[in-house]
Design a protein around this motif. Structure first.
Motif, PDB file in Angstrom:
ATOM      1  N   LEU A 178       0.829  -1.204   0.000  1.00  0.00           N
ATOM      2  CA  LEU A 178       0.000   0.000   0.000  1.00  0.00           C
ATOM      3  C   LEU A 178       0.866   1.257   0.000  1.00  0.00           C
ATOM      4  O   LEU A 178       0.625   2.187  -0.772  1.00  0.00           O
ATOM      5  N   VAL A 179       1.894   1.278   0.816  1.00  0.00           N
ATOM      6  CA  VAL A 179       2.784   2.437   0.890  1.00  0.00           C
ATOM      7  C   VAL A 179       3.564   2.600  -0.411  1.00  0.00           C
ATOM      8  O   VAL A 179       3.757   3.718  -0.894  1.00  0.00           O
ATOM      9  N   ILE A 180       3.998   1.517  -1.010  1.00  0.00           N
ATOM     10  CA  ILE A 180       4.740   1.581  -2.279  1.00  0.00           C
ATOM     11  C   ILE A 180       3.839   2.070  -3.403  1.00  0.00           C
ATOM     12  O   ILE A 180       4.285   2.786  -4.293  1.00  0.00           O
ATOM     13  N   PHE A 181       2.566   1.727  -3.383  1.00  0.00           N
ATOM     14  CA  PHE A 181       1.640   2.088  -4.463  1.00  0.00           C
ATOM     15  C   PHE A 181       1.171   3.544  -4.383  1.00  0.00           C
ATOM     16  O   PHE A 181       0.763   4.120  -5.393  1.00  0.00           O
ATOM     17  N   LEU A 182       1.226   4.157  -3.205  1.00  0.00           N
ATOM     18  CA  LEU A 182       0.727   5.520  -3.032  1.00  0.00           C
ATOM     19  C   LEU A 182       1.359   6.544  -3.980  1.00  0.00           C
ATOM     20  O   LEU A 182       0.636   7.367  -4.536  1.00  0.00           O
ATOM     21  N   PRO A 183       2.677   6.549  -4.216  1.00  0.00           N
ATOM     22  CA  PRO A 183       3.230   7.529  -5.169  1.00  0.00           C
ATOM     23  C   PRO A 183       2.674   7.373  -6.583  1.00  0.00           C
ATOM     24  O   PRO A 183       2.463   8.369  -7.281  1.00  0.00           O
ATOM     25  N   PHE A 184       2.408   6.142  -7.001  1.00  0.00           N
ATOM     26  CA  PHE A 184       1.829   5.921  -8.326  1.00  0.00           C
ATOM     27  C   PHE A 184       0.423   6.505  -8.410  1.00  0.00           C
ATOM     28  O   PHE A 184       0.062   7.139  -9.401  1.00  0.00           O
ATOM     29  N   LEU A 185      -0.362   6.309  -7.362  1.00  0.00           N
ATOM     30  CA  LEU A 185      -1.715   6.855  -7.335  1.00  0.00           C
ATOM     31  C   LEU A 185      -1.680   8.380  -7.291  1.00  0.00           C
ATOM     32  O   LEU A 185      -2.422   9.039  -8.032  1.00  0.00           O
ATOM     33  N   ILE A 186      -0.827   8.940  -6.475  1.00  0.00           N
ATOM     34  CA  ILE A 186      -0.727  10.401  -6.378  1.00  0.00           C
ATOM     35  C   ILE A 186      -0.282  10.994  -7.707  1.00  0.00           C
ATOM     36  O   ILE A 186      -0.827  12.000  -8.165  1.00  0.00           O
ATOM     37  N   THR A 223      -5.142  -4.690   1.909  1.00  0.00           N
ATOM     38  CA  THR A 223      -5.293  -5.055   0.489  1.00  0.00           C
ATOM     39  C   THR A 223      -6.623  -4.560  -0.057  1.00  0.00           C
ATOM     40  O   THR A 223      -6.731  -4.285  -1.240  1.00  0.00           O
ATOM     41  N   GLY A 224      -7.630  -4.431   0.798  1.00  0.00           N
ATOM     42  CA  GLY A 224      -8.903  -3.841   0.362  1.00  0.00           C
ATOM     43  C   GLY A 224      -8.730  -2.378  -0.013  1.00  0.00           C
ATOM     44  O   GLY A 224      -9.246  -1.920  -1.034  1.00  0.00           O
ATOM     45  N   ILE A 225      -7.993  -1.652   0.818  1.00  0.00           N
ATOM     46  CA  ILE A 225      -7.704  -0.240   0.506  1.00  0.00           C
ATOM     47  C   ILE A 225      -6.848  -0.158  -0.755  1.00  0.00           C
ATOM     48  O   ILE A 225      -7.094   0.670  -1.632  1.00  0.00           O
ATOM     49  N   LEU A 226      -5.855  -1.039  -0.849  1.00  0.00           N
ATOM     50  CA  LEU A 226      -4.993  -1.058  -2.026  1.00  0.00           C
ATOM     51  C   LEU A 226      -5.792  -1.411  -3.278  1.00  0.00           C
ATOM     52  O   LEU A 226      -5.561  -0.841  -4.343  1.00  0.00           O
ATOM     53  N   LEU A 227      -6.760  -2.305  -3.158  1.00  0.00           N
ATOM     54  CA  LEU A 227      -7.624  -2.651  -4.292  1.00  0.00           C
ATOM     55  C   LEU A 227      -8.423  -1.436  -4.749  1.00  0.00           C
ATOM     56  O   LEU A 227      -8.528  -1.170  -5.953  1.00  0.00           O
ATOM     57  N   LEU A 269      -6.579   2.685 -12.133  1.00  0.00           N
ATOM     58  CA  LEU A 269      -6.974   2.162 -13.448  1.00  0.00           C
ATOM     59  C   LEU A 269      -7.907   3.127 -14.165  1.00  0.00           C
ATOM     60  O   LEU A 269      -7.734   3.394 -15.356  1.00  0.00           O
ATOM     61  N   PHE A 270      -8.895   3.638 -13.459  1.00  0.00           N
ATOM     62  CA  PHE A 270      -9.842   4.575 -14.056  1.00  0.00           C
ATOM     63  C   PHE A 270      -9.133   5.833 -14.541  1.00  0.00           C
ATOM     64  O   PHE A 270      -9.370   6.297 -15.658  1.00  0.00           O
ATOM     65  N   LEU A 271      -8.266   6.407 -13.713  1.00  0.00           N
ATOM     66  CA  LEU A 271      -7.563   7.634 -14.084  1.00  0.00           C
ATOM     67  C   LEU A 271      -6.618   7.404 -15.264  1.00  0.00           C
ATOM     68  O   LEU A 271      -6.573   8.212 -16.189  1.00  0.00           O
ATOM     69  N   GLU A 272      -5.882   6.310 -15.244  1.00  0.00           N
ATOM     70  CA  GLU A 272      -4.954   6.015 -16.340  1.00  0.00           C
ATOM     71  C   GLU A 272      -5.706   5.785 -17.648  1.00  0.00           C
ATOM     72  O   GLU A 272      -5.290   6.253 -18.698  1.00  0.00           O
ATOM     73  N   TYR A 273      -6.819   5.075 -17.575  1.00  0.00           N
ATOM     74  CA  TYR A 273      -7.611   4.822 -18.780  1.00  0.00           C
ATOM     75  C   TYR A 273      -8.186   6.129 -19.334  1.00  0.00           C
ATOM     76  O   TYR A 273      -8.148   6.373 -20.535  1.00  0.00           O
ATOM     77  N   THR A 274      -8.708   6.967 -18.444  1.00  0.00           N
ATOM     78  CA  THR A 274      -9.313   8.229 -18.872  1.00  0.00           C
ATOM     79  C   THR A 274      -8.299   9.130 -19.558  1.00  0.00           C
ATOM     80  O   THR A 274      -8.586   9.719 -20.597  1.00  0.00           O
TER      81      THR A 274
END
Length: 167
Positions: A16-24, A74-78, A85-90
């Motif tokens: 979750l912590v590793i994925f946060l920069p990608f989401l931001i 993992t629920g939060i990460l999901l 996914l939505f933002l990247e697709y858009t």
């Protein structure tokens, strides 16, 4: 990360912590895309673009790992992965160009051509063709154009063509 992985031994929280920069980063890119398309009057939006398959594949892989072992982290990460996914697709489903008197710039890519690099601008009934040299051509078809309307686009390109011929 050391504390999370080795001391707490919580691998879900580490993911979750590793994925946060990608989401931001994705949120910031989407916000920049939204501001750019609403404020820039010289942008051209095309329906065809190459999807960012690496980012979309990465988010799908994260989602599959989360579904396999569902915990609170993992629920939060999901949820984060689905938002990513939505933002990247858009953002990646549209190709956005700025075409003005200074040149042609593609949003999100480091592709920039100055007006003096354009060797010719050809306007046909169903497309507009920018030639940079014998091998490089940017072609915008009427069917691919989402914004602006085709007639407005042709008027703008005619003005740019006149400006380019005078430069």
């Amino acid at each position: 990360m050391y504390l999370i992985i080795y001391e707490l031994e919580n691998y879900e929280l580490a993911m979750l912590v590793i994925f946060l920069p990608f989401l931001i980063s994705s949120i910031l890119t989407f916000r920049k895309f939204d501001i750019f398309t609403s404020e820039n009057k010289n942008h051209v939006m095309l329906s065809k673009s190459n999807y960012n398959f690496w980012n979309i594949g990465f988010a799908l892989l994260i989602a599959l790992f989360c579904i396999k072992n569902l915990t609170i982290y993992t629920g939060i990460l999901l949820l984060f992965a689905l938002a990513f996914l939505f933002l990247e697709y858009t953002v990646s489903k549209r190709r956005v160009l700025t075409i003005d008197e200074s040149g042609i710039v593609e949003f999100g890519k480091d592709k920039h051509r100055n007006i003096n690099e354009i060797t010719s601008i050809n306007i046909y009934p169903n497309n507009v063709e920018f030639r940079f040299n014998e091998n490089e051509i940017l072609q915008i078809n009427q069917n691919d154009l989402v914004q602006p309307e085709w007639n407005d686009f042709i008027e703008r390109i005619t003005k740019i063509k006149t400006y380019a011929n005078n430069v």
